[in-house]
Write a protein that holds these residues in place. Structure first.
Motif, mmCIF file in Angstrom:
data_model
loop_
_atom_site.group_PDB
_atom_site.id
_atom_site.type_symbol
_atom_site.label_atom_id
_atom_site.label_comp_id
_atom_site.label_asym_id
_atom_site.label_seq_id
_atom_site.Cartn_x
_atom_site.Cartn_y
_atom_site.Cartn_z
ATOM 1 N N GLY A 1 33.632 -18.151 16.907
ATOM 2 C CA GLY A 1 33.623 -17.020 17.290
ATOM 3 C C GLY A 1 34.867 -16.039 17.076
ATOM 4 N N HIS A 2 35.892 -16.564 16.419
ATOM 5 C CA HIS A 2 37.020 -15.593 16.234
ATOM 6 C C HIS A 2 37.409 -15.382 14.587
ATOM 7 C CE1 HIS A 2 37.774 -17.017 20.214
ATOM 8 N NE2 HIS A 2 37.687 -18.340 19.836
ATOM 9 N N ASP A 3 37.380 -14.240 14.517
ATOM 10 C CA ASP A 3 37.752 -13.732 12.899
ATOM 11 C C ASP A 3 38.846 -13.610 12.798
ATOM 12 O OD1 ASP A 3 34.749 -13.722 12.307
ATOM 13 O OD2 ASP A 3 34.868 -11.498 12.974
ATOM 14 N N ARG A 4 39.872 -13.601 13.990
ATOM 15 C CA ARG A 4 41.335 -13.344 13.729
ATOM 16 C C ARG A 4 41.989 -14.241 14.755
ATOM 17 N NH1 ARG A 4 44.239 -8.636 14.044
ATOM 18 N NH2 ARG A 4 45.468 -9.092 12.121
ATOM 19 N N PHE A 5 43.212 -14.942 14.176
ATOM 20 C CA PHE A 5 43.918 -15.924 15.335
ATOM 21 C C PHE A 5 44.937 -15.995 14.901
ATOM 22 C CE2 PHE A 5 41.607 -18.220 12.173
ATOM 23 C CZ PHE A 5 42.524 -19.412 11.475
ATOM 24 N N ALA A 6 45.857 -16.433 15.978
ATOM 25 C CA ALA A 6 47.396 -16.945 15.781
ATOM 26 C C ALA A 6 47.088 -18.607 15.385
ATOM 27 C CB ALA A 6 48.205 -16.671 16.922
ATOM 28 N N LEU A 7 48.215 -18.979 14.632
ATOM 29 C CA LEU A 7 48.259 -20.198 14.068
ATOM 30 C C LEU A 7 49.469 -20.934 14.012
ATOM 31 C CD1 LEU A 7 46.858 -22.441 12.593
ATOM 32 C CD2 LEU A 7 47.124 -21.301 10.181
ATOM 33 N N ALA A 8 49.602 -22.081 14.745
ATOM 34 C CA ALA A 8 50.989 -23.008 14.872
ATOM 35 C C ALA A 8 50.853 -24.323 14.169
ATOM 36 C CB ALA A 8 51.393 -22.921 16.207
ATOM 37 N N GLY A 9 51.589 -24.719 13.413
ATOM 38 C CA GLY A 9 51.428 -26.214 12.870
ATOM 39 C C GLY A 9 52.741 -26.693 12.728
ATOM 40 N N HIS A 10 52.617 -28.041 13.110
ATOM 41 C CA HIS A 10 53.774 -28.974 13.047
ATOM 42 C C HIS A 10 53.718 -29.945 11.840
ATOM 43 C CE1 HIS A 10 55.759 -32.993 14.093
ATOM 44 N NE2 HIS A 10 56.513 -31.982 14.108
ATOM 45 N N ASP A 11 54.748 -30.194 11.069
ATOM 46 C CA ASP A 11 54.829 -31.067 10.135
ATOM 47 C C ASP A 11 53.527 -30.672 8.888
ATOM 48 O OD1 ASP A 11 55.986 -33.799 9.082
ATOM 49 O OD2 ASP A 11 54.057 -34.343 9.174
#
Length: 308
Positions: A113-123
């Motif tokens: 249900g999310h068309d926009r979102f914040a994104l964090a990634g490791h490695d």
């Protein structure tokens, strides 16, 4: 029973033909997706995720090919174009291209249900996040990358004897067959080597979590190798094309890194500035697994990013 993130709801979400991701979800508020690295699963975010879930919807998937998510054959998967359409994969690991894996994450968020979102990634997850930011700039509101360089730049700085720290990159870049057989012969030794070598605080990864990581990796050798093989093939092509076209990350970006630049002779902040205009770059004193070693600091950095 494998450990879980306390208080999180688990489900399987279809994201592509024949591919569903295992995902843990909790909280309410603006959505934040957290992507794990190697040789881990979504569990690496357990401390940060519970912190952020106090006022955000937090989504923690296992990437395609990892953990309890589906593991399609590398030559059977398709590569998603930047617009989300599918194109045929190639022998250079295209089935696990970061473009494909980034499209998985966009599809996952939309299914929730999310068309926009914040994104964090490791490695490895940070490489997926980086690609998502370039390919889907209208979808990713904020981007954080932990302890990684973009793929093209990573290969550029790996040279001479200092490149020995990345021996696994070269091993898993080889054609299908030998790397898979070698790693499968002693998977716990191989994957455990990195858990030991890259951890500044050995207590940060308790025995039950370490066992879960090793169990997951043992069952995923072909897909993990395919993920790395893509980074020596199709991922480089995608980064090179973006650099030639002048594509950059347009959202606020935070990068946390160990001081690999001092050892390998490059300016990490300058590398990232070439890709991101709105950049906060910090050199940290933790081990590679910083979300497990210093979760309060990582959560604080992510909150600061979300406030930008």
């Amino acid at each position: 029973m494998a450990p879980v993130i306390p208080g999180f709801d688990y489900r399987r979400v279809p994201v592509a033909d024949g591919v569903s991701l295992n995902v843990a979800v909790a909280g309410s508020g603006s959505p934040v997706v957290l992507l794990h690295g190697f040789p881990q699963t979504h569990l690496m975010w357990r401390h940060v995720a519970t912190d952020l879930a106090a006022d955000h919807t937090v989504i923690c998937p296992d990437l395609r090919g990892y953990g309890a998510s589906d593991k399609p054959a590398a030559d059977a998967a398709a590569t998603a174009d930047a617009d989300g359409s599918a194109a045929d994969g190639a022998a250079d690991g295209a089935g696990y291209a970061k473009r494909t894996m980034a499209a998985d994450i966009v599809a996952l968020a939309r299914a929730l249900g999310h068309d926009r979102f914040a994104l964090a990634g490791h490695d490895r997850g940070a490489l997926v996040a980086f690609r998502a930011g370039l390919d889907h700039p209208s979808v990713i509101t904020h981007l954080a990358c932990l302890d990684v360089l973009p793929t093209l730049d990573m290969w550029d700085v790996m040279r001479g004897t200092t490149a020995a720290v990345g021996f696994h990159l070269y091993l898993m870049a080889q054609p299908p067959g030998l790397p898979e057989r070698m790693i499968s012969a002693c998977p716990d030794d191989f994957f455990g080597h990195f858990l030991d070598l890259w951890t500044g605080d050995p207590t940060a990864i308790p025995a039950e979590v370490r066992a879960a990581y090793l169990d997951a990796c043992r069952a995923a050798v072909p897909s993990i190798v395919a993920d790395y093989r893509a980074s020596a093939g199709v991922d480089v092509d995608h980064d090179r094309a973006d650099r030639a076209e002048g594509r950059r990350l347009t959202m606020p970006v935070t990068v946390l890194q160990q001081d690999w630049g001092a050892a390998l002779g490059y300016d990490a902040a300058a590398v990232w500035r070439a890709w991101a205009s709105d950049l906060e770059h910090s050199t940290v004193g933790y081990g590679h697994f910083m979300a497990e070693e210093a979760p309060a600091d990582v959560a604080k950095a992510l909150r600061a990013l979300l406030a930008r």
